[in-house]
Write a protein that holds these residues in place. Structure first.
Motif, PDB file in Angstrom:
ATOM      1  N   ILE A 312      -7.774  12.298 -11.638  1.00 44.96           N
ATOM      2  CA  ILE A 312      -8.048  12.017 -10.226  1.00 44.96           C
ATOM      3  C   ILE A 312      -6.802  12.287  -9.390  1.00 44.96           C
ATOM      4  O   ILE A 312      -5.726  11.767  -9.696  1.00 44.96           O
ATOM      5  N   PRO A 313      -6.892  13.083  -8.323  1.00 49.12           N
ATOM      6  CA  PRO A 313      -5.729  13.391  -7.482  1.00 49.12           C
ATOM      7  C   PRO A 313      -5.116  12.136  -6.864  1.00 49.12           C
ATOM      8  O   PRO A 313      -5.830  11.199  -6.509  1.00 49.12           O
ATOM      9  N   ASP A 314      -3.794  12.154  -6.738  1.00 46.92           N
ATOM     10  CA  ASP A 314      -3.090  11.003  -6.158  1.00 46.92           C
ATOM     11  C   ASP A 314      -3.569  10.696  -4.739  1.00 46.92           C
ATOM     12  O   ASP A 314      -3.664   9.529  -4.347  1.00 46.92           O
ATOM     13  N   LYS A 315      -3.865  11.737  -3.962  1.00 47.88           N
ATOM     14  CA  LYS A 315      -4.274  11.492  -2.571  1.00 47.88           C
ATOM     15  C   LYS A 315      -5.618  10.764  -2.503  1.00 47.88           C
ATOM     16  O   LYS A 315      -5.852   9.963  -1.587  1.00 47.88           O
ATOM     17  N   LEU A 316      -6.472  11.001  -3.495  1.00 48.29           N
ATOM     18  CA  LEU A 316      -7.747  10.291  -3.528  1.00 48.29           C
ATOM     19  C   LEU A 316      -7.541   8.851  -3.987  1.00 48.29           C
ATOM     20  O   LEU A 316      -8.145   7.923  -3.441  1.00 48.29           O
ATOM     21  N   LEU A 317      -6.661   8.667  -4.951  1.00 48.00           N
ATOM     22  CA  LEU A 317      -6.346   7.311  -5.419  1.00 48.00           C
ATOM     23  C   LEU A 317      -5.725   6.476  -4.303  1.00 48.00           C
ATOM     24  O   LEU A 317      -5.978   5.277  -4.197  1.00 48.00           O
ATOM     25  N   ALA A 318      -4.921   7.137  -3.473  1.00 44.67           N
ATOM     26  CA  ALA A 318      -4.256   6.419  -2.380  1.00 44.67           C
ATOM     27  C   ALA A 318      -5.255   5.903  -1.348  1.00 44.67           C
ATOM     28  O   ALA A 318      -4.983   4.914  -0.650  1.00 44.67           O
ATOM     29  N   LEU A 319      -6.392   6.559  -1.245  1.00 48.32           N
ATOM     30  CA  LEU A 319      -7.411   6.154  -0.279  1.00 48.32           C
ATOM     31  C   LEU A 319      -8.322   5.051  -0.814  1.00 48.32           C
ATOM     32  O   LEU A 319      -9.049   4.414  -0.053  1.00 48.32           O
ATOM     33  N   ALA A 320      -8.284   4.829  -2.127  1.00 47.14           N
ATOM     34  CA  ALA A 320      -9.216   3.909  -2.746  1.00 47.14           C
ATOM     35  C   ALA A 320      -8.955   2.445  -2.405  1.00 47.14           C
ATOM     36  O   ALA A 320      -7.802   2.014  -2.357  1.00 47.14           O
ATOM     37  N   ASN A 321     -10.022   1.709  -2.185  1.00 49.07           N
ATOM     38  CA  ASN A 321      -9.919   0.259  -1.989  1.00 49.07           C
ATOM     39  C   ASN A 321      -9.780  -0.459  -3.313  1.00 49.07           C
ATOM     40  O   ASN A 321      -9.221  -1.554  -3.376  1.00 49.07           O
TER      41      ASN A 321
END
Length: 325
Positions: A312-321
């Motif tokens: 999973i890309p870091d930028k997507l993880l950063a958006l996760a609640n």
């Protein structure tokens, strides 16, 4: 299944004058609550959220008659007729087929939608600002949400080249609007999207087995009373056939779903209590604008991602609640 719940919302009886308490005792209000889901943990969690919302409002005695349709259209219609026959002060409907059944059963009793997809497109209300008639309430998601699902699925699983949108056309005939919205997606999202209408679990198994035979398959499980009732099967089959899948509800991710993006369904039911309260105080549904969700959540299960061979890309993880390891 019939459930009768009494909620006493009068706090500190000693603080109320005797006359006021007597008047309040005489004005027990009745709410008819019809759920399209099963009487299971998910269904009960939504009912509890509505009760909590009512408990947070001004004190009053409320009797709630609850029915669970279990994604069965015939049963939903029968339950709707039964609740209307009880002549409640307000009706609350969980999903689109429920609200449609309630509308067919009555044009006079106020109806509060707790979680409905684009009620204007479906002809349930005249407009969001001025609903008209006896129906108002809360939207679950906008049909444009499909773009976010597709975008996030592609980010999480770049190898996905073809995806199916799964839904039950009997309980959600309006899903053609979702497919139409796919056409407006940027060409940069190189994913071929097709409809996968399913009417029973056997069809679900057949479609997902076929989808998983070749690499590049992905799954979008749109919110529908059928997919809500059978969500454990979707999660199990997606894992079995190694299919990256995106869902609408965060709670599924804790049970093994790869990812989800959507509103908090319990928050919708909790907020619906405010309209129930206003109607009980004299407001008319026609004058209460339909409200859209205010809280969206992204959840990702890294354990499931690892099992599927995904990074999973870091930028997507950063958006996760919420990220589940």
């Amino acid at each position: 299944m019939t459930r009768r719940d009494f909620i006493t919302l009068i706090g500190g009886a000693a603080a109320w004058p005797l006359a006021a308490r007597a008047q309040q005792a005489e004005r027990v209000r009745r709410i008819g609550l019809l759920m399209g889901t099963a009487d299971d943990r998910e269904g009960q969690a939504r009912v509890t959220a509505l009760k909590q919302g009512l408990q947070e409002l001004d004190g009053r005695n409320i009797q709630i008659e609850t029915r669970f349709g279990g994604a069965d259209i015939g049963r939903i219609r029968a339950d709707a007729a039964e609740l209307v026959a009880l002549a409640p002060d307000v009706l609350v409907g969980g999903r689109t087929p429920v609200v449609r059944a309630l509308r067919q059963a009555t044009s006079s009793i106020p109806i509060v939608m707790a979680a409905v997809l684009d009620p204007v497109e479906q002809g349930l209300v005249s407009s969001l600002a001025h609903p008209g008639g006896n129906i108002t309430g809360f939207m679950l998601i906008d049909f444009q949400m499909v773009g976010k699902w597709l975008e996030m699925l592609k980010e999480a699983a770049p190898g996905v080249s073809r995806a199916v949108l799964m839904f039950n056309p009997d309980t959600s005939p309006h899903y053609y609007v979702y497919l139409r919205s796919f056409e407006a997606e940027p060409r940069s999202i190189a994913v071929e999207v097709t409809a996968a209408p399913v009417r029973d679990t056997a069809e679900v198994e057949k479609v997902l087995a076929k989808l998983g035979r070749d690499p590049g398959g992905g799954l979008i499980v749109a919110p529908d009373v059928f997919t809500i009732v059978h969500y454990p099967l979707f999660i199990t089959l997606a894992q079995q056939h190694r299919l990256p899948a995106v869902y609408a509800y965060r709670t599924y991710v804790a049970e093994g779903a790869l990812m989800s993006y959507g509103p908090d369904p319990y928050d919708n039911f909790r907020r619906s209590a405010s309209y129930v309260d206003r109607i009980l105080k004299g407001a008319k549904p026609a004058d209460l604008p339909v409200q859209q969700p205010t809280k969206f959540e992204l959840a990702i299960n890294l354990k499931t991602a690892k099992a599927l061979g995904l990074q999973i890309p870091d930028k997507l993880l950063a958006l996760a609640n919420e990220v589940i390891d």
